[in-house]
Design a protein around this motif. Structure first.
Motif, short mmCIF file in Angstrom:
data_model
loop_
_atom_site.label_atom_id
_atom_site.label_comp_id
_atom_site.label_asym_id
_atom_site.label_seq_id
_atom_site.Cartn_x
_atom_site.Cartn_y
_atom_site.Cartn_z
N LEU A 11 0.84 -1.20 0.00
CA LEU A 11 0.00 0.00 0.00
C LEU A 11 0.88 1.26 0.00
O LEU A 11 0.66 2.19 -0.79
N THR A 35 -7.53 6.02 -5.85
CA THR A 35 -8.23 6.22 -4.60
C THR A 35 -7.31 6.92 -3.61
O THR A 35 -6.16 7.23 -3.93
N LEU A 37 -6.03 7.29 0.67
CA LEU A 37 -5.99 6.68 2.00
C LEU A 37 -5.65 7.72 3.04
O LEU A 37 -4.71 8.51 2.87
N ASN A 38 -6.42 7.72 4.13
CA ASN A 38 -6.10 8.49 5.32
C ASN A 38 -5.95 7.49 6.46
O ASN A 38 -6.10 6.28 6.24
N SER A 41 -9.14 5.12 6.56
CA SER A 41 -9.29 4.19 5.44
C SER A 41 -8.08 3.28 5.27
O SER A 41 -8.19 2.19 4.69
N TYR A 42 -6.92 3.69 5.80
CA TYR A 42 -5.75 2.81 5.78
C TYR A 42 -6.03 1.53 6.55
O TYR A 42 -5.65 0.43 6.11
N ALA A 45 -8.10 -0.57 4.39
CA ALA A 45 -7.32 -1.10 3.27
C ALA A 45 -6.45 -2.29 3.71
O ALA A 45 -6.23 -3.22 2.93
N LYS A 49 -6.48 -5.69 1.16
CA LYS A 49 -5.33 -5.35 0.33
C LYS A 49 -5.53 -5.72 -1.13
O LYS A 49 -5.15 -4.97 -2.04
N PHE A 52 -7.47 -2.92 -2.92
CA PHE A 52 -6.77 -1.66 -3.10
C PHE A 52 -5.55 -1.79 -4.02
O PHE A 52 -5.19 -0.84 -4.71
N ILE A 58 -2.67 5.29 -5.60
CA ILE A 58 -3.25 5.64 -4.30
C ILE A 58 -2.56 6.91 -3.81
O ILE A 58 -1.33 7.00 -3.82
N ALA A 163 -15.75 4.62 2.24
CA ALA A 163 -14.61 3.73 2.05
C ALA A 163 -15.07 2.30 1.82
O ALA A 163 -16.01 1.82 2.45
N GLU A 167 -14.64 2.06 -3.60
CA GLU A 167 -13.56 1.37 -4.30
C GLU A 167 -14.10 0.16 -5.07
O GLU A 167 -13.69 -0.09 -6.22
#
Length: 243
Positions: A11, A35, A37-38, A41-42, A45, A49, A52, A58, A163, A167
């Motif tokens: 990621l 997309t 990620l914060n 959302s990480y 994710a 995996k 994503f 990303i 989230a 996706e």
């Protein structure tokens, strides 16, 4: 002193690679989906995996994730969020200047219609190919909408459904044959409808307090932000060590 270790996280590797791309290249290369990620959302994710990793790029959404990547991985990346403090105005200007079409699937019907009216006030030459809310009654309805988008083939597609769901939908559209450029946009449409084009006050943006301001404005975000505050550091460092 930071000791360089092999980067095991796919990621973070993808965030670092995406960060090297100029926005013009992101906008001009076709058949790609992106997309963001914060810290919240990480965590999602990490549990998804395989989903994503199918995205072409990303972005690091938020100063907290940017700082974490620098401190833990020794990599400097730029914050790119889908809001008016970052990527959104760049995209809207590109769309207008290059006469590209945009399709939007996000938020509630009233909110997405309101947001589009606001966009067109600010960007009068913006070409909206279509819009609809991000709520689907069934998988069949979602498949029909994805097929419709592929047939229409707008130049750009933005999807804001929360989230994971956003996706999944964006990846579905690509797999069905969409040839344009797609982005997830999180709560951007909802925020635009609430506060017109400027969701974050300038002082909030300058002080990197966007997540605090959003917790204040949107009560439903508080639980997940507090959860991330406790879980994110542990999971992020664990991913660095164990992959």
């Amino acid at each position: 002193m930071f000791i360089e270790l092999p980067m095991k996280s796919l990621l973070i590797s993808k965030i670092v690679r995406t960060n090297r791309e100029e926005l013009y290249d992101v906008f001009s290369k076709k058949n790609r989906i992106y997309t963001f990620l914060n810290p919240v959302s990480y965590l999602i994710a990490l549990e998804n995996k395989s989903l994503f990793e199918q995205f072409d790029g990303i972005f690091a959404d938020g100063s907290l994730l940017v700082s974490a990547i620098r401190l833990v991985y020794g990599k400097r990346v730029t914050r790119r969020s889908f809001d008016m403090t970052s990527l959104a105005p760049e995209l809207l200007n590109y769309l207008m200047e290059n006469r590209k079409t945009l399709y939007i699937v996000a938020s509630g019907q009233e909110q997405v219609e309101c947001a589009v009216r606001i966009f067109q006030e600010q960007y009068p030459k913006l070409r909206i190919a279509g819009l609809r809310n991000g709520y689907f009654s069934s998988d069949a309805e979602m498949d029909m909408e994805a097929s419709h988008i592929v047939e229409l083939n707008p130049d750009f597609l933005i999807v804001g459904m929360g989230a994971l769901m956003q996706e999944k939908f964006l990846l579905k559209v690509k797999k069905m044959g969409y040839q344009g450029v797609g982005f997830t946009c999180g709560g951007f449409i909802h925020q635009t409808a609430m506060n017109r084009m400027r969701y974050y006050p300038d002082w909030v943006d300058k002080m990197n307090l966007r997540f605090v301001y959003r917790m204040y404005k949107e009560k439903h975000t508080r639980t997940r932000y507090l959860q991330a505050a406790f879980l994110f550091p542990t999971r992020f460092i664990g991913e660095r060590i164990f992959g």
